[in-house]
Structure formats: C-alpha cells, structure tokens
Scaffold this motif. Structure first.
Motif, PDB file in Angstrom:
ATOM      1  N   GLU A  91      19.257 -20.262 -26.586  1.00 16.18           N
ATOM      2  CA  GLU A  91      18.399 -21.075 -25.733  1.00 16.18           C
ATOM      3  C   GLU A  91      18.938 -22.496 -25.618  1.00 16.18           C
ATOM      4  OE1 GLU A  91      15.383 -21.621 -23.092  1.00 16.18           O
ATOM      5  OE2 GLU A  91      15.946 -19.744 -24.095  1.00 16.18           O
ATOM      6  N   PHE A  92      19.442 -23.019 -26.734  1.00 19.21           N
ATOM      7  CA  PHE A  92      20.030 -24.358 -26.746  1.00 19.21           C
ATOM      8  C   PHE A  92      21.272 -24.406 -25.860  1.00 19.21           C
ATOM      9  CE2 PHE A  92      23.034 -27.425 -28.608  1.00 19.21           C
ATOM     10  CZ  PHE A  92      22.258 -28.576 -28.610  1.00 19.21           C
ATOM     11  N   ARG A  93      22.110 -23.363 -25.928  1.00 21.84           N
ATOM     12  CA  ARG A  93      23.353 -23.341 -25.152  1.00 21.84           C
ATOM     13  C   ARG A  93      23.096 -23.138 -23.657  1.00 21.84           C
ATOM     14  NH1 ARG A  93      26.914 -24.389 -24.513  1.00 21.84           N
ATOM     15  NH2 ARG A  93      28.598 -22.864 -24.601  1.00 21.84           N
ATOM     16  N   LYS A  94      21.962 -22.518 -23.319  1.00 21.66           N
ATOM     17  CA  LYS A  94      21.647 -22.311 -21.910  1.00 21.66           C
ATOM     18  C   LYS A  94      21.513 -23.641 -21.168  1.00 21.66           C
ATOM     19  CE  LYS A  94      19.311 -17.823 -21.964  1.00 21.66           C
ATOM     20  NZ  LYS A  94      18.010 -17.123 -21.797  1.00 21.66           N
ATOM     21  N   GLY A  95      21.125 -24.678 -21.886  1.00 16.87           N
ATOM     22  CA  GLY A  95      20.995 -26.003 -21.288  1.00 16.87           C
ATOM     23  C   GLY A  95      22.314 -26.719 -21.149  1.00 16.87           C
TER      24      GLY A  95
END
Length: 285
Positions: A91-95
């Motif tokens: 989820e963090f990397r999706k940003g």
C-alpha cells in the motif's frame, strides 16, 4: 525300513552334527580383525551422518541482499512476514513512495523488533541512498535551467540536439551523445520514462532533463491487451522472454485476468525494475 548301510549313514550324520555343535559352542571364532572392522564401520557411519547433516544445512534456503522496496508476497512469506505486514508495504509503494532506511521499513510494515533484527542485515538500498553525494551550490549559469517549465515551454525531447542537452546540469558530452544515439536506435522516444533506459543517467539528472524537455512527438505504441495476449505477442515486449510470458499466462488463468500492473509484477520472474517500461506496451482495459 532302512538297510544296515543306511542306518550307519544316519548315525554318522547325527554324530557329525553333534560334533559341529560342540565345536561352535566351545571354540571362540571372534578375532581382533573383526573388532577392528567394527570400529571402522562405526567411523564410516559417523562420517556419513556428518555429511548428511552438512547437506541438510546447505539445502536450507539462503537469504541474499535485497532491496526491501521490492519484496514480493512469496519473498515476504519466506522471510517470515505476515500478510498484514506485506499489505502495508504494498500500500505504501502504491503511492510511488520509497523506503530508504531500516527504521522507515519498520514504521511502514510494523514488523517486530526480532524479525527486523533478523532480516535487516540483508537490506540493500541504492548507492544514492546509502552514500548520498554532497549537494553543491551551482553558479547562476545553471539557475535558469533548474526551474521547471510548463509543457508548452519545454522542448521536444525527440528534436533536442546533443549541444542543447549539454546545457542541463549533469549532462556532459558523453551523456548527451548517448541520449541522442539511444533515441536514434529506438526510433524516437514515446514516453519520458524511457530516459531511464539510457545508461549513466541518475534519477536526479533525469529530473533535470525533464524539467526542460519532454516527449511531444513520436510514433504511438500499439499496446497489447495483457488478458488476451498470446506468448508470441508477449515476447515481443522488451524484457519479457518466453519463460516470463509462460508464467504470465499461467497466472492470468489462475487469477482470471490481471486488473492492474501491481498484480502483474507479482508474477514469478517479472522484471519489476523495468515495469514502467513494460507498462508502455500493455493495456489492462
């Protein structure tokens, strides 16, 4: 029923059996040589056991240095991470954000101190993170070029000359010629992200180039639909070989189609670092 000769033979056989039984009971047939052989057998057995233990130890999965930003589900499970911790990372990397330290990794994933102490020695961050270059104050000749321009103000990257590219801070004669040669080899840029394919360009230099230049012309790419493409169509895409194409189709069947690039990057062997380039040739609609 037996003749005299037959009875004599039977008595002689019984007598011989009794004699052999007495000899076996009385005489000790053990020898020092047999004892030595037994000791040798024990030594061989101990050596075989040690070799088995060594083979078992070597067969255990080994952990090699890796960038924690690209931990897949399978990699995370082998490291001991839970599904919730992996979901937080993804989820963090999706940003489009990056983890640049061990402390930040724990903050994002919320892994325990014990697990962090076990896997953090294998973390490998890029050199520009671990050994950042000192920032220099540039003279005023570069100040105007450092200011980002609007799309209209920027020059077309496909028509820029080597001398024009050299005006960007960090681009010398070699790099400018390399950009122009790469552009000629691929028939012109179709997207700004292709600058990452030019060897020797750091992320900072690419940002400076894109502050002044952008792709305004070029041949449009004929995109391939990921959920209907054949193996022969997939291998025409750069960085996808037959093995990766086969894995994509296999996972596509299991998933009943891919809905996003993030799902595609979880395919075994998929070149995650080249995903932005591969995405140029694919459509998920």
């Amino acid at each position: 029923m037996f003749t005299k000769q037959q009875r004599s033979g039977i008595f002689a056989l019984i007598l011989l059996i009794l004699i052999f039984q007495c000899v076996i009971y009385v005489v000790d047939f053990s020898s020092e040589e047999f004892e030595n052989d037994t000791a040798l057998i024990h030594a061989y057995r101990a050596e075989v056991d040690s070799l088995k233990q060594l083979k078992l130890k070597n067969s255990q999965p080994k952990i090699f240095p890796f960038n924690p930003n690209f931990i897949t589900d399978y990699k995370g499970y082998t490291l001991g991470m839970s599904a919730e911790e992996l979901d937080r990372l993804h989820e963090f990397r999706k940003g489009n954000k990056w983890i640049n330290s061990t402390k930040e990794f724990q903050k994002v994933t919320e892994v325990s101190d014990a697990l962090l102490a076990e896997i953090s020695p294998y973390f490998k961050f890029p050199d520009w993170v671990t050994n950042p270059k000192p920032k220099h104050e540039y003279n005023s000749s570069f100040s105007d070029n450092s200011k980002p321009k609007t799309f209209t103000e920027k020059q077309d990257l496909n028509t820029a000359s080597a001398s024009q590219l050299k005006k960007v801070n960090g681009i010398g004669e070699a790099l400018s010629e390399r950009i122009v040669n790469y552009r000629s080899r691929i028939g012109g840029f179709v997207a700004d992200v292709q600058l990452k394919e030019v060897y020797g360009l750091s992320a900072e230099v690419i940002d400076r180039v894109l502050n002044q230049f952008t792709v305004k012309s070029g041949t449009p790419i004929t995109k391939i639909h990921i959920n209907t493409a054949t193996i022969e169509e997939l291998v025409t895409i750069k960085y996808i070989d037959y093995e990766i194409a086969y894995n994509i189709i296999e996972q596509r069947t299991l998933r009943e189609g891919f809905k996003s690039l993030d799902e595609l990057t979880k395919v075994k062997g998929f070149p995650v670092k080249k995903s932005e380039i591969i995405e140029l040739y694919l459509t998920f609609d």
